[in-house]
Design a protein around this motif. Structure first.
Motif, PDB file in Angstrom:
ATOM      1  N   PRO A 270       0.926  -1.169   0.037  1.00  0.00           N
ATOM      2  CA  PRO A 270       0.045  -0.024   0.086  1.00  0.00           C
ATOM      3  C   PRO A 270       0.719   1.186   0.108  1.00  0.00           C
ATOM      4  O   PRO A 270       2.287   1.250   0.469  1.00  0.00           O
ATOM      5  N   ARG A 271       0.477   2.459  -1.023  1.00  0.00           N
ATOM      6  CA  ARG A 271       1.012   3.438  -0.305  1.00  0.00           C
ATOM      7  C   ARG A 271       0.672   4.388   1.047  1.00  0.00           C
ATOM      8  O   ARG A 271      -0.610   4.334   1.477  1.00  0.00           O
ATOM      9  N   THR A 272       1.577   5.342   1.525  1.00  0.00           N
ATOM     10  CA  THR A 272       0.883   6.234   2.985  1.00  0.00           C
ATOM     11  C   THR A 272      -0.241   6.529   2.606  1.00  0.00           C
ATOM     12  O   THR A 272      -0.915   6.959   3.128  1.00  0.00           O
ATOM     13  N   ALA A 273      -0.218   7.402   1.303  1.00  0.00           N
ATOM     14  CA  ALA A 273      -1.483   8.225   0.885  1.00  0.00           C
ATOM     15  C   ALA A 273      -3.143   7.650   1.036  1.00  0.00           C
ATOM     16  O   ALA A 273      -3.905   8.076   1.964  1.00  0.00           O
ATOM     17  N   ASN A 274      -3.218   6.440   0.797  1.00  0.00           N
ATOM     18  CA  ASN A 274      -4.403   5.218   0.734  1.00  0.00           C
ATOM     19  C   ASN A 274      -4.433   5.619   2.367  1.00  0.00           C
ATOM     20  O   ASN A 274      -5.726   5.125   2.839  1.00  0.00           O
ATOM     21  N   ILE A 275      -2.800   4.934   3.144  1.00  0.00           N
ATOM     22  CA  ILE A 275      -3.554   4.902   4.700  1.00  0.00           C
ATOM     23  C   ILE A 275      -3.631   5.957   5.104  1.00  0.00           C
ATOM     24  O   ILE A 275      -4.827   5.595   6.010  1.00  0.00           O
ATOM     25  N   ASP A 276      -3.622   7.154   4.816  1.00  0.00           N
ATOM     26  CA  ASP A 276      -3.967   8.483   4.987  1.00  0.00           C
ATOM     27  C   ASP A 276      -5.644   8.753   5.003  1.00  0.00           C
ATOM     28  O   ASP A 276      -6.600   8.808   5.498  1.00  0.00           O
ATOM     29  N   ALA A 277      -5.565   8.670   3.927  1.00  0.00           N
ATOM     30  CA  ALA A 277      -7.042   8.369   3.281  1.00  0.00           C
ATOM     31  C   ALA A 277      -8.322   7.287   4.068  1.00  0.00           C
ATOM     32  O   ALA A 277      -9.815   7.532   4.785  1.00  0.00           O
ATOM     33  N   LEU A 278      -7.808   6.292   4.654  1.00  0.00           N
ATOM     34  CA  LEU A 278      -9.036   5.179   4.784  1.00  0.00           C
ATOM     35  C   LEU A 278      -8.550   4.840   6.425  1.00  0.00           C
ATOM     36  O   LEU A 278      -9.437   4.475   6.698  1.00  0.00           O
ATOM     37  N   SER A 279      -7.839   5.910   6.669  1.00  0.00           N
ATOM     38  CA  SER A 279      -7.637   4.982   8.375  1.00  0.00           C
ATOM     39  C   SER A 279      -8.183   6.564   8.783  1.00  0.00           C
ATOM     40  O   SER A 279      -8.149   7.104   9.115  1.00  0.00           O
ATOM     41  N   CYS A 280      -9.285   5.001  10.494  1.00  0.00           N
ATOM     42  CA  CYS A 280      -9.084   6.053  11.258  1.00  0.00           C
ATOM     43  C   CYS A 280     -10.412   6.524  10.982  1.00  0.00           C
ATOM     44  O   CYS A 280     -10.965   7.628  11.469  1.00  0.00           O
ATOM     45  N   ARG A 281     -11.765   6.841   9.414  1.00  0.00           N
ATOM     46  CA  ARG A 281     -12.514   7.771   9.625  1.00  0.00           C
ATOM     47  C   ARG A 281     -14.295   6.743   9.251  1.00  0.00           C
ATOM     48  O   ARG A 281     -13.836   5.731   9.211  1.00  0.00           O
ATOM     49  N   ALA A 282     -15.177   8.110   9.054  1.00  0.00           N
ATOM     50  CA  ALA A 282     -16.502   6.991   8.864  1.00  0.00           C
ATOM     51  C   ALA A 282     -16.456   6.688   6.773  1.00  0.00           C
ATOM     52  O   ALA A 282     -17.448   5.915   6.963  1.00  0.00           O
ATOM     53  N   LYS A 283     -15.574   7.735   6.284  1.00  0.00           N
ATOM     54  CA  LYS A 283     -16.237   7.241   5.094  1.00  0.00           C
ATOM     55  C   LYS A 283     -14.029   7.754   4.146  1.00  0.00           C
ATOM     56  O   LYS A 283     -13.597   8.415   5.258  1.00  0.00           O
ATOM     57  N   PRO A 284     -14.303   7.366   2.949  1.00  0.00           N
ATOM     58  CA  PRO A 284     -12.833   7.400   2.536  1.00  0.00           C
ATOM     59  C   PRO A 284     -12.979   9.075   2.270  1.00  0.00           C
ATOM     60  O   PRO A 284     -13.809   9.245   1.753  1.00  0.00           O
ATOM     61  N   ALA A 285     -11.651   9.526   2.168  1.00  0.00           N
ATOM     62  CA  ALA A 285     -11.281  10.216   1.892  1.00  0.00           C
ATOM     63  C   ALA A 285     -10.758  10.691   0.483  1.00  0.00           C
ATOM     64  O   ALA A 285     -10.259  11.511   0.692  1.00  0.00           O
ATOM     65  N   PHE A 286     -11.704  10.361  -0.861  1.00  0.00           N
ATOM     66  CA  PHE A 286     -11.524  10.711  -1.586  1.00  0.00           C
ATOM     67  C   PHE A 286     -12.798  10.481  -2.655  1.00  0.00           C
ATOM     68  O   PHE A 286     -13.578   9.645  -1.775  1.00  0.00           O
TER      69      PHE A 286
END
Length: 286
Positions: A270-286
């Motif tokens: 995985p890419r770290t940008a995807n980890i930021d976008a999907l971690s600890c959220r109620a929905k994806p950040a993209f």
């Protein structure tokens, strides 16, 4: 002067009461005792496997030990079936699930994920001496086994599974047994899992150019309400992926993948940008 002193005292008392109320409403850290209950798969060689009922092995196991060490905790592993992964978290029976559990928008509404820690496409596995299936159209009309509680079974029940004779076995091992006994023509789940099975069953093979659906992205799952813990795991995971340990651990536990795919890091890491976008959220950040 007396009025001002009394007001200050009252304000301090109110502040103390508010702080007490806030702290009592926050659950204790999952890492507070130093022991974390981790649900894993026990029947997936290469990812989560208990060959003798003890001594779990696989990439999920190695990952869990590495990540929890960074928060001064140790994993207490036990097996969880695919269909129970969500309920054991919401029912407070496990602290974490690290069991090839794909992050999806629906699951993010109910659980928190730190991830992805690996990416994979869904694929097909057949008997090594069976040369009937080499391209996607060859799967039409064939009996394809999957197991419940997985995104793989749901995908094959959509348009991409049209024409296949898709059925469920209650366990992954049931599907493997059916394939070996020729009750099934193929088994379908994520390629990362399928390649792990070929390490245990050398008479089976993955057809690399047959894939279904988008990339599945595996996450470390926990019940909602532990945001600070989730952030700690996310940050530890980003460090893990950014260094050399991820590739070393992946190739050690799943050597069949580097052997079959020259661009395995590009496909699975995985890419770290995807980890930021999907971690600890109620929905994806993209």
């Amino acid at each position: 002067m007396h009025f001002r002193t009394t007001s200050i005292a009252a304000a301090l008392a109110l502040t103390a009461l508010t702080a007490t109320a806030c702290s009592s409403s926050e659950p204790a850290s999952l890492f507070a005792s130093g022991k974390v209950l981790v649900g894993v798969k026990s029947d997936q060689p290469g990812t989560g496997y208990f060959p003798d009922g003890y001594n779990p092995s696989g990439f999920d196991i190695t990952l869990a030990r590495h990540i929890l060490k960074t928060v001064d905790a140790e994993p207490d592993f036990s097996a969880v079936p695919s269909e129970d992964r969500l309920t054991v978290l919401t029912g407070k029976k496990k602290d974490l699930i690290i069991a090839t559990f794909s992050i999806t928008p629906d699951r993010m509404k109910q659980l928190d994920f730190a991830g992805p820690y690996a990416n994979t496409r869904q694929g097909i596995m057949v008997r090594r001496n069976d040369h009937r299936i080499t391209k996607p159209s060859d799967v039409i009309g064939k009996r394809v086994c999957a197991w419940p509680g997985t995104t793989s079974y749901n995908t094959l029940n959509g348009p991409e599974g049209a024409g296949m004779k898709v059925y469920q076995s209650q366990t992954a091992q049931g599907c493997i047994t059916d394939l070996l006994n020729k009750t099934a023509d193929a088994v379908s789940t994520d390629q990362m899992i399928l390649y792990g099975f070929t390490q245990e069953h050398h008479d089976l093979k993955v057809i690399p150019n047959i894939t279904y659906g988008p990339f599945n992205q595996y996450g470390i799952a926990m019940d909602k309400g532990h945001h600070a813990d989730c952030i700690k795991i996310r940050d530890a995971l980003k460090d893990y992926v950014s260094g050399s340990s991820w590739s070393q651990d992946f190739s050690t536990t799943l050597p069949s993948i580097p052997n079959a795919d020259p661009d395995w890091e590009g496909h699975y890491k995985p890419r770290t940008a995807n980890i930021d976008a999907l971690s600890c959220r109620a929905k994806p950040a993209f």
